[in-house]
Design a protein around this motif. Sequence first.
Motif, PDB file in Angstrom:
ATOM      1  N   VAL A 149       7.970  -1.621   6.911  1.00 23.97           N
ATOM      2  CA  VAL A 149       7.239  -2.347   5.714  1.00 23.97           C
ATOM      3  C   VAL A 149       5.846  -1.468   5.538  1.00 23.97           C
ATOM      4  O   VAL A 149       4.991  -1.810   6.736  1.00 23.97           O
ATOM      5  CB  VAL A 149       7.190  -3.660   5.728  1.00 23.97           C
ATOM      6  N   ASP A 150       5.373  -0.617   4.571  1.00 26.54           N
ATOM      7  CA  ASP A 150       3.972  -0.199   4.284  1.00 26.54           C
ATOM      8  C   ASP A 150       3.519  -0.882   3.065  1.00 26.54           C
ATOM      9  O   ASP A 150       4.497  -0.869   2.138  1.00 26.54           O
ATOM     10  CB  ASP A 150       4.260   1.284   4.043  1.00 26.54           C
ATOM     11  N   VAL A 151       2.361  -1.414   3.086  1.00 28.29           N
ATOM     12  CA  VAL A 151       1.612  -1.939   2.064  1.00 28.29           C
ATOM     13  C   VAL A 151       0.475  -1.096   1.800  1.00 28.29           C
ATOM     14  O   VAL A 151      -0.423  -1.276   2.623  1.00 28.29           O
ATOM     15  CB  VAL A 151       1.461  -3.173   2.273  1.00 28.29           C
ATOM     16  N   ALA A 152       0.224  -0.507   0.627  1.00 25.17           N
ATOM     17  CA  ALA A 152      -0.988   0.287   0.340  1.00 25.17           C
ATOM     18  C   ALA A 152      -1.809  -0.420  -0.556  1.00 25.17           C
ATOM     19  O   ALA A 152      -1.410  -1.581  -1.107  1.00 25.17           O
ATOM     20  CB  ALA A 152      -0.485   1.605  -0.435  1.00 25.17           C
ATOM     21  N   ASP A 153      -3.105  -0.199  -0.975  1.00 34.26           N
ATOM     22  CA  ASP A 153      -3.949  -0.846  -1.766  1.00 34.26           C
ATOM     23  C   ASP A 153      -4.461   0.039  -2.930  1.00 34.26           C
ATOM     24  O   ASP A 153      -5.750   0.099  -3.249  1.00 34.26           O
ATOM     25  CB  ASP A 153      -5.098  -1.124  -1.091  1.00 34.26           C
ATOM     26  N   PHE A 154      -3.435   0.876  -3.635  1.00 33.04           N
ATOM     27  CA  PHE A 154      -4.200   1.719  -4.837  1.00 33.04           C
ATOM     28  C   PHE A 154      -4.254   0.622  -5.829  1.00 33.04           C
ATOM     29  O   PHE A 154      -3.672  -0.551  -5.725  1.00 33.04           O
ATOM     30  CB  PHE A 154      -2.855   2.351  -5.365  1.00 33.04           C
TER      31      PHE A 154
END
Length: 217
Positions: free
Chosen positions: A76-81
């Motif tokens: 699981v990858d969570v980015a903050d764009f």
Amino acid sequence: MKGLGLARRGEEVSILCLGAHSDDIEIGAGGTILSLIASGVKLNVHWCVLSAGGQRSAEARASAKSFLEGSNASTVDVADFEDSYFPAHSRSIKHWLIDLRSRINPDVVFTHSRFDAHQDHREVNQLTWNVFRDHLVLEYEIPKWDGDLGQPNAYVPLAAKVLERKIELLHEHFGTQRSKDWFDRETFVGLARLRGMECRAPEHFAEAFTLRKANIF
């Protein structure tokens, strides 16, 4: 309606799930993922949420963990764009996706619909096709105020218990969304029933996707 048999019990399949926001993958393809796991497919999942900060980041990770329980392997990858400004950050998002592509080679990519009215969703779709050109791409749908549902051409029938589990997990994990007038059981059941009717699903429910390009053999 005869299926193409993309994945069968005991077979290993890798999928990439791309969502602009923390509940998008679950709404658009959550039932499909639950169904694949329940069917005995050895599912390897890379789950990516591109915009989730603060509480929504925690929601995204907890929800992904629940939806992927029983999968063969998951990341699981969570980015903050910045939410609502994806077109302005297109270059950075593309580089993020190119880096992702260098590390994985999925059999199937789930992403947003090309004609989704939300600007973030459309940008994710365009970059998906730009970066993952040699992959099977399935575009999922998100019901919303804009009235942008299209005419999908690929379906995954859902068992009634799978649909109920999907709805249960959505309401369990996304407290930030419960106040929205569309985020309720009636919306999710209604859309699944409509798509189930369109494909004559055995238990009357389905999730629908747009399949724009595929090699048959």
